[in-house]
Scaffold this active site. Structure first.
Site, PDB file in Angstrom:
ATOM      1  N   ASP A 188      16.541   8.730  40.948  1.00 38.65           N
ATOM      2  CA  ASP A 188      16.619   7.598  40.031  1.00 38.65           C
ATOM      3  C   ASP A 188      18.069   7.331  39.603  1.00 38.65           C
ATOM      4  OD1 ASP A 188      15.324   5.601  38.556  1.00 38.65           O
ATOM      5  OD2 ASP A 188      15.295   6.836  36.747  1.00 38.65           O
ATOM      6  N   HIS A 189      18.449   6.062  39.663  1.00 33.84           N
ATOM      7  CA  HIS A 189      19.766   5.620  39.168  1.00 33.84           C
ATOM      8  C   HIS A 189      20.954   6.370  39.762  1.00 33.84           C
ATOM      9  CE1 HIS A 189      18.703   2.653  36.124  1.00 33.84           C
ATOM     10  NE2 HIS A 189      17.662   3.410  35.843  1.00 33.84           N
TER      11      HIS A 189
ATOM     12  N   GLY B 262      15.414   4.568  26.748  1.00 31.54           N
ATOM     13  CA  GLY B 262      15.422   5.240  25.448  1.00 31.54           C
ATOM     14  C   GLY B 262      14.321   4.723  24.533  1.00 31.54           C
TER      15      GLY B 262
ATOM     16  N   ASN C  75       8.943   2.478  35.427  1.00 25.90           N
ATOM     17  CA  ASN C  75       9.623   3.746  35.125  1.00 25.90           C
ATOM     18  C   ASN C  75       9.368   4.158  33.686  1.00 25.90           C
ATOM     19  OD1 ASN C  75      10.800   3.179  37.669  1.00 25.90           O
ATOM     20  ND2 ASN C  75      12.590   4.386  37.079  1.00 25.90           N
TER      21      ASN C  75
ATOM     22  N   HIS D  77      12.108  -0.926  34.294  1.00 30.10           N
ATOM     23  CA  HIS D  77      12.536   0.347  33.696  1.00 30.10           C
ATOM     24  C   HIS D  77      12.352   0.281  32.182  1.00 30.10           C
ATOM     25  CE1 HIS D  77      14.944   2.264  37.109  1.00 30.10           C
ATOM     26  NE2 HIS D  77      14.377   1.201  37.625  1.00 30.10           N
TER      27      HIS D  77
HETATM   28 ZN   LIG Z   1      16.036   3.279  34.612  1.00 34.70          ZN
END
Ligand SMILES: [Zn+2]
Length: 291
Positions: free
Chosen positions: A79-80, A183, A232, A210
């Site tokens: 991921d990322h 977050g 996500n 996401h």
């Molecule tokens: Zn993400």
């Protein structure tokens, strides 16, 4: 069964697959157990920022063994990965990851295309899929702290750019900015469903959202109805674990017992999320919508 995103995501039905990032084997096994119980596919993610710290090269062989021993399609996803982490991408492909996300969203559009093309070229040689990103998603991936960048300050993905990006890069999935953030939210985010609908009508590859932690059930299902196919989810898993730490620490010193309770919380939360994304009837009552 190990699968890549092409084999696992479909635009045919109005449902999305959950992608959950992990920090240890307990989290990985929880995802597989839940997907197995529900007979749905799932995606296990490892964020690039955690890759070295959790010793991914040592963990991954065990995760892959668990994936191979189930009949449920499961992808193992990096991921990322940032543009400067090309070595990590190669390492992940050599380890057997079936999917890579290259996040060039902070780069100018043309540079994002260039790096994404490069990652697609190498990943497809390994039969691994690639998720690209344009638009930029607020907050830092893998950090459960209350997000500081307000999602309102991040522009939504431009549908025309999305179309050009997919055509130029040949990515297998596309993460778009539609108002969510990584977050924990200060307040309920405003998701732009029209942008999702417009982009999904213009491009064929599955769309990814996401930052699902804290988005209401109704908004998640509306996003799926309008074309989101991969979601996500991560911060909520850390949040329930911390809640368990706080409530358990005052009652007992038995760490093993605590771990069992924490796994139970992950199981409950992952099951709820998979049911929600897949538009399955949600079995659990007393849902905590805002975790
Ligand atoms: Zn993400």
């Amino acid at each position: 069964m190990k699968k890549n995103l092409n084999q696992l995501l479909t635009n045919d039905s109005a449902s999305a697959t959950g992608s959950f990032n992990i920090l240890d084997l307990d989290m990985a096994f929880s995802i597989i157990d839940c997907a197995e119980a529900l007979q749905t596919p799932a995606i296990i993610g490892i964020a690039s920022r955690h890759f070295d710290d959790i010793r991914a090269p040592l963990l991954v062989p065990s995760i892959l063994k668990a994936i191979e021993s189930t009949d449920i399609p499961v992808a193992l996803h990096l991921d990322h990965a940032a543009p400067q982490q090309f070595d990590m991408i190669k390492q992940a492909l050599d380890l057997g990851f079936s999917s890579i996300m290259i996040d060039g969203s902070l780069l100018p559009f043309e540079e994002n295309i260039d790096i994404t093309q490069k990652v697609v070229e190498i990943s497809h040689r390994y039969n691994a899929s690639v998720e690209g990103e344009i638009g930029g998603i607020a907050g830092e991936e893998g950090v459960a702290d209350t997000q500081r960048d307000s999602p309102e300050h991040i522009p939504y993905t431009d549908p025309i750019e999305a179309q050009q990006f997919v055509a130029a890069t040949n990515v297998d999935a596309l993460a778009i900015a539609v108002g969510t953030a990584h977050g924990i939210y200060h307040s309920e985010p405003h998701i732009n469903f029209d942008v999702i609908k417009e982009i999904s009508s213009m491009i064929d590859v599955p769309l990814v959202m996401h930052g699902a932690t804290g988005v209401s059930d109704a908004a998640i299902q509306n996003a799926v109805t309008n074309g989101i196919r991969k979601i996500n989810y991560f911060s909520g898993l850390l949040q329930v674990a911390m809640d368990e730490v706080r409530s358990y620490a005052s009652q007992s010193n038995d760490f093993y017992q605590f771990k069992q309770l924490m796994k139970k919380q992950w199981h409950k939360l992952i099951t709820e999320q998979i049911e929600l994304y897949a538009n399955l009837p949600v079995k659990n009552i007393n849902r905590q919508n805002n975790v």
